[in-house]
Design an enzyme around this catalytic site. Structure first.
Site, PDB file in Angstrom:
ATOM      1  N   HIS A   1       0.830  -1.220   0.000  1.00 53.62           N
ATOM      2  CA  HIS A   1       0.000   0.000   0.000  1.00 53.62           C
ATOM      3  C   HIS A   1       0.855   1.257   0.000  1.00 53.62           C
ATOM      4  O   HIS A   1       2.033   1.228   0.345  1.00 53.62           O
ATOM      5  CB  HIS A   1      -0.987   0.041   1.179  1.00 53.62           C
ATOM      6  CG  HIS A   1      -0.372   0.020   2.549  1.00 53.62           C
ATOM      7  ND1 HIS A   1      -0.204  -1.137   3.292  1.00 53.62           N
ATOM      8  CD2 HIS A   1       0.077   1.025   3.350  1.00 53.62           C
ATOM      9  CE1 HIS A   1       0.321  -0.846   4.473  1.00 53.62           C
ATOM     10  NE2 HIS A   1       0.515   0.472   4.535  1.00 53.62           N
TER      11      HIS A   1
ATOM     12  N   GLU B   1       7.456   0.967   5.222  1.00 59.28           N
ATOM     13  CA  GLU B   1       6.874  -0.084   6.065  1.00 59.28           C
ATOM     14  C   GLU B   1       7.120  -1.423   5.377  1.00 59.28           C
ATOM     15  O   GLU B   1       6.980  -1.518   4.140  1.00 59.28           O
ATOM     16  CB  GLU B   1       5.358   0.157   6.213  1.00 59.28           C
ATOM     17  CG  GLU B   1       4.650  -0.916   7.039  1.00 59.28           C
ATOM     18  CD  GLU B   1       3.135  -0.660   7.175  1.00 59.28           C
ATOM     19  OE1 GLU B   1       2.627   0.341   6.617  1.00 59.28           O
ATOM     20  OE2 GLU B   1       2.478  -1.473   7.833  1.00 59.28           O
TER      21      GLU B   1
HETATM   22  C1  LIG Z   1      -2.386   1.114  10.133  1.00 62.15           C
HETATM   23  C2  LIG Z   1      -1.286   0.344  10.778  1.00 62.15           C
HETATM   24  C3  LIG Z   1      -0.036   0.297   9.988  1.00 62.15           C
HETATM   25  C4  LIG Z   1      -0.271  -0.600   8.765  1.00 62.15           C
HETATM   26  O1  LIG Z   1      -0.513  -1.803   9.004  1.00 62.15           O
HETATM   27  O2  LIG Z   1      -0.232  -0.178   7.605  1.00 62.15           O
HETATM   28  C5  LIG Z   1       0.459   1.665   9.655  1.00 62.15           C
HETATM   29  O3  LIG Z   1       0.769   2.041   8.575  1.00 62.15           O
HETATM   30  S1  LIG Z   1       0.646   2.702  11.028  1.00 62.15           S
HETATM   31  C6  LIG Z   1       1.331   4.218  10.364  1.00 62.15           C
HETATM   32  C7  LIG Z   1       1.819   5.117  11.435  1.00 62.15           C
HETATM   33  N1  LIG Z   1       2.966   4.578  12.123  1.00 62.15           N
HETATM   34  C8  LIG Z   1       4.222   5.028  11.943  1.00 62.15           C
HETATM   35  O4  LIG Z   1       4.470   5.953  11.168  1.00 62.15           O
HETATM   36  C9  LIG Z   1       5.286   4.351  12.774  1.00 62.15           C
HETATM   37  C10 LIG Z   1       6.690   4.744  12.382  1.00 62.15           C
HETATM   38  N2  LIG Z   1       6.910   6.180  12.493  1.00 62.15           N
HETATM   39  C11 LIG Z   1       7.773   6.721  13.398  1.00 62.15           C
HETATM   40  O5  LIG Z   1       8.400   6.020  14.173  1.00 62.15           O
HETATM   41  C12 LIG Z   1       7.897   8.240  13.412  1.00 62.15           C
HETATM   42  O6  LIG Z   1       6.743   8.842  12.899  1.00 62.15           O
HETATM   43  C13 LIG Z   1       9.149   8.722  12.596  1.00 62.15           C
HETATM   44  C14 LIG Z   1       9.119   8.294  11.133  1.00 62.15           C
HETATM   45  C15 LIG Z   1      10.457   8.230  13.259  1.00 62.15           C
HETATM   46  C16 LIG Z   1       9.158  10.264  12.614  1.00 62.15           C
HETATM   47  O7  LIG Z   1       9.253  10.693  13.934  1.00 62.15           O
HETATM   48  P1  LIG Z   1       8.581  12.041  14.391  1.00 62.15           P
HETATM   49  O8  LIG Z   1       8.901  12.250  15.836  1.00 62.15           O
HETATM   50  O9  LIG Z   1       7.142  12.009  14.001  1.00 62.15           O
HETATM   51  O10 LIG Z   1       9.189  13.170  13.477  1.00 62.15           O
HETATM   52  P2  LIG Z   1      10.629  13.800  13.413  1.00 62.15           P
HETATM   53  O11 LIG Z   1      10.445  15.246  13.212  1.00 62.15           O
HETATM   54  O12 LIG Z   1      11.495  13.337  14.559  1.00 62.15           O
HETATM   55  O13 LIG Z   1      11.195  13.177  12.088  1.00 62.15           O
HETATM   56  C17 LIG Z   1      12.580  13.040  11.879  1.00 62.15           C
HETATM   57  C18 LIG Z   1      12.877  13.439  10.430  1.00 62.15           C
HETATM   58  O14 LIG Z   1      12.184  12.540   9.540  1.00 62.15           O
HETATM   59  C19 LIG Z   1      11.278  13.274   8.711  1.00 62.15           C
HETATM   60  N3  LIG Z   1      10.052  12.504   8.572  1.00 62.15           N
HETATM   61  C20 LIG Z   1       9.182  12.198   9.551  1.00 62.15           C
HETATM   62  N4  LIG Z   1       8.144  11.481   9.095  1.00 62.15           N
HETATM   63  C21 LIG Z   1       8.376  11.341   7.759  1.00 62.15           C
HETATM   64  C22 LIG Z   1       7.640  10.693   6.721  1.00 62.15           C
HETATM   65  N5  LIG Z   1       6.488  10.076   6.974  1.00 62.15           N
HETATM   66  N6  LIG Z   1       8.153  10.732   5.487  1.00 62.15           N
HETATM   67  C23 LIG Z   1       9.342  11.373   5.214  1.00 62.15           C
HETATM   68  N7  LIG Z   1      10.095  12.002   6.171  1.00 62.15           N
HETATM   69  C24 LIG Z   1       9.590  11.986   7.406  1.00 62.15           C
HETATM   70  C25 LIG Z   1      11.031  14.577   9.429  1.00 62.15           C
HETATM   71  O15 LIG Z   1      10.649  15.574   8.532  1.00 62.15           O
HETATM   72  C26 LIG Z   1      12.369  14.849  10.080  1.00 62.15           C
HETATM   73  O16 LIG Z   1      13.253  15.386   9.115  1.00 62.15           O
HETATM   74  P3  LIG Z   1      14.019  16.783   9.361  1.00 62.15           P
HETATM   75  O17 LIG Z   1      12.943  17.809   9.492  1.00 62.15           O
HETATM   76  O18 LIG Z   1      14.884  16.955   8.156  1.00 62.15           O
HETATM   77  O19 LIG Z   1      14.808  16.570  10.626  1.00 62.15           O
HETATM   78 CO   LIG Z   2       0.813   1.346   6.508  1.00 61.59          CO
END
Ligand SMILES: CC[C@@H](C(=O)O)C(=O)SCCNC(=O)CCNC(=O)[C@H](O)C(C)(C)COP(=O)(O)OP(=O)(O)OC[C@H]1O[C@@H](n2cnc3c(N)ncnc32)[C@H](O)[C@@H]1OP(=O)(O)O
Ligand SMILES: [Co+2]
Length: 134
Positions: free
Chosen positions: A7, A130
């Protein structure tokens, strides 16, 4: 290692409005919303002939998509999900190659009842990945 595209996930503020858009404007097959407290999201799946679209709305105070929506208030593509045959073997190989597996490293059960893991977007060209066991 990776197989089929399972997905593409889109983070949205209002999953009801987004579901209507896909159902009524794009004529897609849209599931009922499901709250997944363990993942901090409410999810809807849109079934396409060759893959699925996952709509995600934040659920609870610690939702992992809350910060993403702060930065992208109109919503946006949040992650892509690839299938793997053996998620433990995939995790071990990826960890050895230096990629960061998010969380404890232990797979959680995802929306399809199968084990899932997430890989840090900074290690994959700015895209949150993922993995789901096929
Ligand atoms: C429905 C269930 C399941 C399925 O079966 O399909 C799912 O899909 S659940 C979906 C939701 N779950 C998750 O996303 C779990 C994993 N995610 C994480 O652990 C965190 O969200 C993360 C990815 C580590 C981000 O942490 P967060 O604290 O939210 O943000 P930061 O600001 O610390 O992010 C660090 C850095 O990474 C960039 N970033 C964050 N998210 C994304 C993204 N989705 N895509 C691309 N880049 C992303 C963020 O912009 C930061 O970058 P800088 O600003 O340059 O530092
Ligand atoms: Co998902």
């Amino acid at each position: 290692m990776i197989g089929r595209l399972n997905h593409v996930a889109i983070a949205v503020r209002d999953i009801g409005a987004a579901s209507q858009l896909y159902r009524n404007t794009l004529g897609a097959d849209v599931s009922a919303p499901e709250a997944l407290a363990e993942h901090g999201v409410t999810v809807v799946f849109i079934t396409l002939p060759n893959t699925k679209i996952e709509l995600l709305e934040p659920l609870g105070a610690d939702s992992p998509i809350a910060k993403f929506l702060e930065k992208n208030p109109d919503g946006g593509i949040h992650h892509i999900c690839y299938e793997v045959e053996d998620i433990g073997a995939a995790r071990d190989q990826l960890t050895k190659s230096g990629a960061r597996v998010l969380g404890s490293g232990e797979p959680k059960i995802g929306a399809h009842g199968k084990p899932v893991l997430f890989l840090h977007p900074k290690d994959f060209n700015g895209t949150l990945v993922e993995l789901e066991q096929a």
